[in-house]
Design a protein around this motif. Structure first.
Motif, PDB file in Angstrom:
ATOM      1  N   LEU A  27      -2.495  -5.277  -8.498  1.00 18.87           N
ATOM      2  CA  LEU A  27      -1.529  -6.312  -8.829  1.00 18.87           C
ATOM      3  C   LEU A  27      -2.217  -7.648  -8.678  1.00 18.87           C
ATOM      4  CD1 LEU A  27       1.916  -5.800  -7.228  1.00 18.87           C
ATOM      5  CD2 LEU A  27       1.282  -5.826  -9.598  1.00 18.87           C
ATOM      6  N   TYR A  86       0.857  -5.710   8.934  1.00 16.12           N
ATOM      7  CA  TYR A  86      -0.327  -5.107   9.537  1.00 16.12           C
ATOM      8  C   TYR A  86      -1.123  -4.258   8.559  1.00 16.12           C
ATOM      9  CZ  TYR A  86       1.410  -6.842  13.936  1.00 16.12           C
ATOM     10  OH  TYR A  86       1.826  -7.676  14.926  1.00 16.12           O
ATOM     11  N   ALA A  87      -0.400  -3.481   7.721  1.00 16.14           N
ATOM     12  CA  ALA A  87      -1.136  -2.671   6.749  1.00 16.14           C
ATOM     13  C   ALA A  87      -1.505  -3.495   5.523  1.00 16.14           C
ATOM     14  CB  ALA A  87      -0.303  -1.463   6.339  1.00 16.14           C
ATOM     15  N   GLU A  88      -0.952  -4.705   5.432  1.00 13.33           N
ATOM     16  CA  GLU A  88      -1.250  -5.639   4.356  1.00 13.33           C
ATOM     17  C   GLU A  88      -0.942  -5.103   2.968  1.00 13.33           C
ATOM     18  OE1 GLU A  88      -5.141  -7.181   4.948  1.00 13.33           O
ATOM     19  OE2 GLU A  88      -4.662  -7.899   6.943  1.00 13.33           O
ATOM     20  N   ILE A  89       0.110  -4.301   2.893  1.00 13.22           N
ATOM     21  CA  ILE A  89       0.586  -3.832   1.593  1.00 13.22           C
ATOM     22  C   ILE A  89       1.405  -4.962   0.966  1.00 13.22           C
ATOM     23  CG2 ILE A  89       2.055  -2.149   0.445  1.00 13.22           C
ATOM     24  CD1 ILE A  89       1.345  -0.180   2.569  1.00 13.22           C
ATOM     25  N   PRO A  90       1.181  -5.263  -0.310  1.00 13.27           N
ATOM     26  CA  PRO A  90       1.961  -6.340  -0.928  1.00 13.27           C
ATOM     27  C   PRO A  90       3.453  -6.075  -0.749  1.00 13.27           C
ATOM     28  CG  PRO A  90       0.273  -5.556  -2.423  1.00 13.27           C
ATOM     29  CD  PRO A  90       0.232  -4.661  -1.226  1.00 13.27           C
ATOM     30  N   LEU A 121       4.380  -2.557   7.602  1.00 13.46           N
ATOM     31  CA  LEU A 121       3.610  -2.257   6.388  1.00 13.46           C
ATOM     32  C   LEU A 121       3.083  -3.536   5.752  1.00 13.46           C
ATOM     33  CD1 LEU A 121       5.661   0.531   4.581  1.00 13.46           C
ATOM     34  CD2 LEU A 121       3.549   0.755   5.846  1.00 13.46           C
ATOM     35  N   VAL A 138      -0.551   2.814  -1.895  1.00 14.58           N
ATOM     36  CA  VAL A 138      -0.849   1.385  -1.871  1.00 14.58           C
ATOM     37  C   VAL A 138      -1.611   1.035  -0.599  1.00 14.58           C
ATOM     38  CG1 VAL A 138       0.114  -0.919  -1.959  1.00 14.58           C
ATOM     39  CG2 VAL A 138       1.136   0.877  -3.284  1.00 14.58           C
ATOM     40  N   PHE A 139      -1.227   1.691   0.486  1.00 15.31           N
ATOM     41  CA  PHE A 139      -1.935   1.446   1.739  1.00 15.31           C
ATOM     42  C   PHE A 139      -3.426   1.760   1.582  1.00 15.31           C
ATOM     43  CE2 PHE A 139      -3.523   3.229   5.774  1.00 15.31           C
ATOM     44  CZ  PHE A 139      -3.486   2.074   6.531  1.00 15.31           C
ATOM     45  N   VAL A 174      -5.100  -0.759  -0.738  1.00 13.93           N
ATOM     46  CA  VAL A 174      -5.335  -2.067  -0.125  1.00 13.93           C
ATOM     47  C   VAL A 174      -6.505  -2.001   0.845  1.00 13.93           C
ATOM     48  CG1 VAL A 174      -4.349  -3.721   1.492  1.00 13.93           C
ATOM     49  CG2 VAL A 174      -2.995  -2.897  -0.403  1.00 13.93           C
ATOM     50  N   ARG A 175      -6.492  -0.952   1.671  1.00 13.26           N
ATOM     51  CA  ARG A 175      -7.582  -0.785   2.637  1.00 13.26           C
ATOM     52  C   ARG A 175      -8.918  -0.647   1.918  1.00 13.26           C
ATOM     53  NH1 ARG A 175      -6.916  -2.582   7.448  1.00 13.26           N
ATOM     54  NH2 ARG A 175      -5.100  -3.626   6.625  1.00 13.26           N
ATOM     55  N   VAL A 200       3.972   4.193  -0.737  1.00 12.39           N
ATOM     56  CA  VAL A 200       3.485   3.490   0.453  1.00 12.39           C
ATOM     57  C   VAL A 200       2.071   3.951   0.795  1.00 12.39           C
ATOM     58  CG1 VAL A 200       3.753   3.294   2.934  1.00 12.39           C
ATOM     59  CG2 VAL A 200       5.715   3.008   1.472  1.00 12.39           C
TER      60      VAL A 200
END
Lengths: 328, 712
Positions: B282, A115-119, A112, B328-329, B332-333, B325
Motif C-alpha cells: 500500500l 507495535y506490529a506496525e501493520i497499517p 497490531l 500483513v504482519f 510489514v516485518r 492480519v
C-alpha cells in the motif's frame, strides 16, 4: 480581491456548515413541519449514534489512523452482552463482559497498529472481519438479531428515556462530545494525540510514548463503540449483527471527513464531527420527509460528500511537492 | 590445529554463503512469503476437503479465479500507482448488470455488448481517475464515494428491471462458450485471465507506461519533478482498473446469468486482502501481476474452502480476518527487515591462505629490498588531476590519464605543464590501452569498456558479457571494468575486479577476498563479448606477454600474478607466474627489455593476513563495527617492481618517505622515463630510468615501428 479573501477563510468545515444552513433554510421553506420541535429532535436523535461513533473515529483519525472495526465491535460486543443476559447472567456482569470484550479487541488492534506496525487500514479491516466472524461463529450462534432482554432496568432508559424533553440518545451524544472535547483540548494526552497525528517521528523524538498512545486511541474508540452499541440496542430494542456488512462504517467516515477532519492526522476537532453529523441528519431527515427512496438518498449523500472534498481540494489544493508519500 | 583449519578451508570452499545474500538482494524474493502462504493454504485445504484436487473442482475454482483475479489485478494496478480503488466491487456489479441488461433486454449481440460494458465500467474508472489524478482528491475517500454511488445506481436499476430480466433468457453459442465452455479444456474466464496477466506483466515490466506507473507509485514527487505525466498516468491506472472490473463482470454474468443485489458486496475487501497478501505494498511502487495472482488464489481458496467445510456462517470472515492480519504482519516485518538482513548477510568473507611474503627488509639483499629510488620523482599536473588510476603515452609523447570526474586529461610534451580535457566519458576511467588504429580504449568503472577514437569521439565498446548459467546476481552487467590489454589479433582482454560490488565498495570486496572477479574478452571482429576466466580474486592489471601468446594478470587480494594462454598449443591454460608478493599487485605493463613492470598498490600486513584465514572473524567485523574501523589492505605505500616471464623479480623502486608520489597503481615506461599513476593521488609522477632504450615506446612494442606512425 474580496473573493480571494473569502476563499482563503473558507475551509471544508465552513463550507459544510454553510451548506447545512442553506439546506435547513431550503427545507424549512419547502417542507411544512420541518422546523417543528418534534421533527428537529427526531432529526438529531436519528444521527446520535452515528455522531457518537464519529467521535470514536475522530480520536483514531487524529492520530493518523483509521478504525474500520468500530461497527463490528459495537454490534458484536453489545449483542453478546444481551445474549449473555438472555442466558441468565446478571445485567451488569454481562455488560461488563461486553465492555471488556470491546476493550480487549480494541487493545489488540492497537497492539497490531502500534507495535506490529501493520497499517491501520488493514489492521482494523482484518479485525472487523475477524470480530464479526468470531462473534457469529462462537458468541452469537443461530441468529442474526439479538433482541433486548426485558430485565435491563434503567439502562433501557439510555435509548428510550428523556431528559427535560430531550431524548436520552441526544443527551448521551452531547455528553460524549463534551467529554471528548475536554479530553482533546485540555489534557496532556489529548495534545499528544494531535502531536502524533501531526508528526509521528517528531513526537517520538520529543519524548512522547508514541506506541502506548496509539493503543490508547484505539481503546478509547472501542469504549465509544460499546456506548454507541448500547444506545442503538436500547433505542430499537435489538441488535442486528448484519449491520456490520452494511455501509454504516462508511457513513461514520463520511461524518468525520465531511466536517473537515484531515485523514492524514492532526487536523480536526469535535466541532467538525458535529457539523458533519448535522449535515447528514438534516439531509436524511429532509429526504425522508420528501419520501425519497433509500438508495437515492445514498447517492445524494455521496454526491454531497464528493462536492465537499472537491471544493476543499480546489480551495486548499494539494501540492505535488509537499504531498505525503503513501497518503491515500 | 591443522585439521581445524582444513575443515574451515573445506567449509568455505563448499558452502556458498554468499548466495544467501545474493538471493536476498533479488526483487523476486519478495514473492517468497506469499508463495509459502499459498502452498500452506493449498496443502491445508487440500487435506481437509475431499475431492479438492479433482478435475471438476479445479475447473470450477479456476473459472471463479478468472473473475476474481481480474478484480485483484485491477486493485493492484491502482495500489501500484499509490492509490486504492474501493469501487471495484460496485463496478463489478454494474458490469454484471449491464451485460445482462444489454443482452436480455436490449437484445444486443455479445460482440457489441461486451465492449460496451467494458467501456461503461471504464468510464466509472475514468471518473475516479479524473477526480484523483487531475483534481488530486484522496483516493480512499473518492473511491469510497463512487463505491456507494455506483452501488446505489445498480440497486435502482435492479429495482426497475429485475422483473423483466428474470423472464427473458439470452442464448447464443458464444455466450455459452464464455460462461460454460473453454478453450482446450481450460475454462474461458481462466483463458481471459491468462491473456490479461501476460499482457499486464509485459506492460508493467517491459514498457514505458508500466515503468512510469511504478515510478509514480514509488515517489510521486520525484516523478513529477523529472517531468513524468503524473496526472494522466494516475488517471489511466484508475480507468484500466474500471475496465478490468467490467471484464470480470461480463465473465460473472456469463457464468451465473443472474443479477442480485448482493453481487460484488464486500469484494473490495477481498480484493484488497488478496492484493496485500500477495505482497503489493500500500502506498505504491511495489507490486506485480504475479503478486496479485498469488494473493487472488490464496483468498479464493480460503473463502471457498471455508464454505465447503460447512462451518457456520461466521467462520469464513474469521479465518479471512486472521489471515489478513497475519499476512500483513509478515509483509510489514519483511519489508522493514529485509534490508537489515541483507546488510548483515550480503558480506560473506571466505577463507584465503596467503603464502609467506618475500622479505622487503632494506638489508635483505634481494630485489624487493627497500630503497629510495622514487624519492626524486618529478611531479606532473599537481592538483590538476584527481585519481589518475592509469597513465598512457602516445607516439607523439602526449600523456593521458583518467580522472575521477570521468574525464580523460591530456598533457602536452615536452614539459607536460599544459593540459586539456581530451574527452569526457563519465564514470571512473581506469585502465587504458592503444589499439592498432591509435584509438584509446578505456575501462570505465561503473560503465564498461569505451573507446575514444582519433576524432575524440567516445564510443561504447561493450558494457555486458554473457550471463553465466547459475549466477544469482546478474553478472552480465559490467560493474567494475578495471584494466585492459589487446592481443596481437585485436581481441581486447579486460579484467572486471568484482561482480558483487560497485567500485566504491572495493574495500568490502577486499574483506571478502573471494573469487568474485573475472577476465572478459571482447572481439572487435565479431562484436561479441564473453567471459574468459571466472572466479579470480580481484583481477586487476592485465598485460599481453611480450611474445603475444598469453596475457599476464594480477589478482590483487591474492597477491599473485598469473598467466592465461590465449593462443598457441596451451590456449586456455592458466599458470602461476609470481606469488608471495609482499603487497597487492595492480597494473602490469611491458618494459623495454622484454620484462614487465608491475605496480604494488599497497602492502600486506601480518594482522590482515591472519584475519584472512579467519572468515568468521571478518564476518563479525563486517556486521558489528563501522566500515571505517575495519581491517583494510594498507594502501598508503607501495612500489614498482620489474619481473620477467619466468616470474623472477628483477628490481624494485620504492619511495620510503612517500612524499612526492605516495601511492602507485600504474606505471608506463616511455622513451627512457617511467610515468606513475595512483588512484588516490592528485598528480602524475615521472622518473628517468638509467640505461634503458631511449627510443622504446609501448605503442611500438605492440603495433610495430615508425611505419605505423607514418601511415597515420
Amino acid at each position: 480581491m474580496r473573493l480571494q479573501v473569502v476563499a482563503r477563510h473558507l475551509n471544508q468545515e465552513k463550507i459544510v456548515f454553510l451548506l447545512t444552513v442553506a439546506l435547513v433554510i431550503a427545507f424549512a421553506a419547502l417542507l411544512p413541519n420541518f422546523l417543528d420541535r418534534g421533527n428537529l429532535l427526531s432529526l438529531v436523535r436519528s444521527v446520535a449514534v452515528l455522531g457518537v461513533l464519529g467521535l470514536g473515529m475522530l480520536i483514531v483519525v487524529l492520530g493518523r489512523g483509521i478504525d474500520l472495526s468500530l461497527v463490528a465491535i459495537m454490534a458484536i460486543s453489545v449483542a453478546w452482552s444481551m445474549q449473555l443476559i438472555h442466558q441468565g447472567l446478571p445485567v451488569y456482569a454481562a455488560l461488563a463482559l461486553g465492555l471488556v470484550f470491546a476493550v480487549g479487541i480494541a487493545f489488540f488492534t492497537g497492539i497490531l497498529v502500534a507495535y506490529a506496525e501493520i497499517p491501520p487500514l488493514f489492521a482494523t479491516l482484518a479485525m472487523s472481519t475477524f470480530v464479526y466472524g468470531f462473534g457469529r461463529a462462537h458468541l452469537i450462534t443461530g441468529t442474526d438479531v439479538v433482541y433486548m432482554p426485558q430485565n435491563m432496568g434503567w439502562i433501557v432508559g439510555l435509548g428510550q428515556g428523556k431528559l427535560i424533553g430531550i431524548p436520552m440518545p441526544i443527551v448521551i451524544a452531547a455528553l460524549a462530545a463534551f467529554v471528548i472535547f475536554l479530553f482533546l483540548r485540555f489534557t496532556k494526552l489529548g495534545s499528544y494525540v494531535y502531536a502524533i497525528g501531526d508528526n509521528l517521528a517528531a513526537s517520538r523524538i520529543s519524548g512522547i510514548s508514541v506506541r502506548p498512545m496509539l493503543v490508547l486511541q484505539y481503546v478509547l474508540a472501542g469504549v465509544i463503540a460499546f456506548v454507541a452499541g448500547v444506545l442503538t440496542a436500547t433505542s430499537v430494542e435489538a441488535m442486528n449483527t448484519r449491520i456490520v456488512n452494511s455501509n454504516m462504517i462508511y457513513d461514520v467516515i463520511l461524518v468525520v471527513v465531511l466536517g473537515g477532519v484531515g485523514l492524514s492526522g492532526g487536523r480536526g476537532n469535535v466541532r467538525n464531527v458535529i457539523v458533519g453529523t448535522l449535515l447528514i441528519g438534516v439531509l436524511m431527515n429532509g429526504m425522508t420527509i420528501m419520501d425519497i427512496q433509500y438508495t437515492v438518498q445514498n447517492v445524494i449523500k455521496s454526491l454531497i460528500l464528493l462536492l465537499a472534498i472537491v471544493i476543499d481540494s480546489v480551495v486548499n489544493p494539494r501540492d505535488e511537492q509537499t504531498g505525503q508519500q503513501g497518503d491515500i | 590445529m591443522a585439521s581445524a583449519s582444513t575443515l574451515t578451508k573445506l567449509r568455505y570452499r563448499f558452502v556458498p554463503d554468499h548466495v544467501i545474500g545474493e538471493i536476498l538482494s533479488k526483487k523476486w524474493i519478495d514473492n517468497a512469503i506469499p508463495l509459502l502462504v499459498l502452498v500452506c493454504v493449498v496443502a491445508v485445504f487440500g487435506m481437509l476437503i475431499p475431492n479438492f484436487f479433482s478435475g471438476s473442482n479445479l475447473s470450477i475454482t479456476s473459472r471463479q479465479l478468472g473473475e476474481f483475479a481480474l478484480i485483484c489485478i485491477a486493485m493492484m494496478t491502482v495500489i501500484l500507482v499509490g492509490g486504492i480503488d474501493l469501487s471495484v466491487g460496485s463496478n463489478f456489479a454494474l458490469g454484471n448488470f449491464m451485460t445482462l441488461a444489454l443482452l436480455n433486454l436490449a437484445d444486443w449481440p455479445v460482440a457489441a455488448a461486451v465492449p460496451t460494458v467494458v467501456l461503461i465500467c471504464g468510464s466509472v474508472g475514468l471518473l475516479n481517475g479524473v477526480l484523483i489524478g487531475y483534481l488530486r482528491l484522496r483516493a480512499f475517500l473518492t473511491t469510497l464515494v463512487t463505491l456507494i454511488i455506483v452501488r446505489a445506481v445498480v440497486d435502482m436499476l435492479l429495482l426497475q428491471y429485475v422483473q423483466a430480466m428474470s423472464t427473458s433468457f439470452y442464448q447464443s453459442d458464444i455466450w455459452d462458450l464464455i460462461g460454460l465452455g473453454g478453450l482446450f479444456g481450460i475454462p474461458f474466464s481462466f483463458c481471459v485471465l491468462i491473456v490479461v496477466a501476460i499482457i499486464g506483466h509485459v506492460l508493467l515490466t517491459r514498457s514505458r507506461p508500466g515503468w512510469r506507473l511504478m515510478a509514480i507509485g514509488g515517489s510521486r514527487r520525484s516523478a513529477h519533478n523529472i517531468g513524468l505525466p503524473v496526472r494522466s498516468t494516475v488517471c489511466a491506472a484508475y480507468t484500466i482498473s474500471g475496465m478490468l472490473c467490467g471484464l470480470a463482470g461480463v465473465l460473472y454474468a456469463a457464468r451465473l446469468s443472474g443479477a442480485g443485489s448482493d453481487t460484488g458486496i464486500g469484494m473490495e475487501i477481498s480484493a484488497l486482502t488478496a492484493a496485500v497478501l500477495g505482497g503489493n505494498s500500500l502506498g505504491g511502487g511495489r507490486g506485480s501481476i504475479v503478486k496479485a495472482l498469488i494473493g487472488a488464489i490464496i483468498v479464493l481458496i480460503m473463502t471457498n474452502g471455508v464454505l465447503r467445510l460447512g462451518l457456520n456462517s461466521g467462520s469464513g470472515p474469521m479465518v479471512l480476518g486472521l489471515t489478513l492480519v497475519f499476512a500483513v504482519f509478515i509483509d510489514v516485518r519483511w519489508l522493514k527487515n529485509r534490508d537489515k538482513l541483507l546488510n548483515k548477510v550480503y558480506v560473506s568473507p571466505t577463507y584465503i591462505e596467503l603464502p609467506e611474503p618475500v622479505s622487503t627488509a632494506a638489508g635483505a639483499g634481494n630485489a624487493l629490498a627497500l630503497n629510495d629510488r622514487l624519492r626524486d620523482v618529478e611531479i606532473i599536473g599537481l592538483a590538476a588531476v584527481e585519481s589518475p588510476e592509469d597513465v598512457i603515452l602516445d607516439e607523439d609523447d602526449y600523456l593521458y590519464c583518467g580522472t575521477r570526474h570521468g574525464d580523460i586529461v591530456r598533457f602536452a610534451p615536452p614539459d607536460y605543464t599544459s593540459h586539456e580535457v581530451y574527452a569526457h566519458i563519465g564514470g571512473s576511467p581506469l585502465g587504458m590501452g592503444w589499439d592498432k588504429d591509435r584509438n584509446l580504449l578505456v575501462c570505465v568503472g561503473g560503465m564498461g569498456l569505451y573507446k575514444i577514437d582519433r576524432d575524440r569521439k567516445v564510443v561504447k565498446v561493450t558494457d555486458e558479457t554473457n550471463r553465466s548459467t547459475l549466477s544469482v546476481v546478474d553478472d552480465s552487467r559490467l560493474r567494475l571494468a578495471d584494466d585492459l590489454d589487446i592481443a596481437p589479433d585485436g581481441r581486447i582482454f579486460f579484467s572486471e575486479a568484482t561482480i558483487r560490488y560497485e567500485m566504491h565498495d572495493w574495500p568490502v570486496d577486499a574483506l571478502e577476498s573471494r573469487g568474485n572477479g573475472r577476465i572478459i574478452c571482447h572481439d572487435p571482429k565479431t562484436g561479441k563479448t564473453h567471459t574468459a576466466l571466472r572466479n579470480l580474486i580481484f583481477p586487476n592489471g592485465i598485460c599481453t606477454s611480450q611474445d603475444g601468446q598469453s596475457i599476464l594478470f594480477a589478482e590483487s587480494w591474492a597477491c599473485r600474478v598469473s598467466r592465461l594462454y590465449i593462443s598457441g598449443p596451451k590456449a586456455g591454460q592458466v599458470e602461476r607466474v609470481l606469488d608471495r608478493l609482499p603487497g597487492y599487485p595492480d597494473n602490469i605493463n611491458r618494459a623495454s627489455d622484454g620484462t614487465y613492470w608491475c605496480a604494488i598498490m599497497g602492502m600486506r600486513s601480518p594482522a590482515l593476513d591472519v584475519a584472512l584465514r579467519m572468515p568468521s572473524f571478518r564476518r563479525r567485523m563486517a556486521r558489528r563495527i563501522a566500515p571505517d574501523q575495519w581491517l583494510y589492505p594498507n594502501l598508503n605505500i607501495g612500489c614498482v617492481i620489474r619481473f620477467n616471464d619466468r616470474g623472477e623479480v628483477l628490481e624494485s623502486l620504492w619511495d620510503q618517505g612517500a612524499e612526492n608520489h605516495p601511492m602507485i597503481t600504474s606505471m608506463r615506461e616511455h622513451k627512457g622515463y617511467l610515468y606513475l599513476g595512483g588512484i588516490t593521488n592528485n598528480r602524475i609522477g615521472r622518473i628517468r630510468l638509467d640505461g634503458r632504450d631511449k627510443t622504446w615506446s609501448s605503442f611500438r612494442s605492440y603495433w610495430g615501428g615508425p611505419n605505423v606512425r607514418h601511415a597515420s
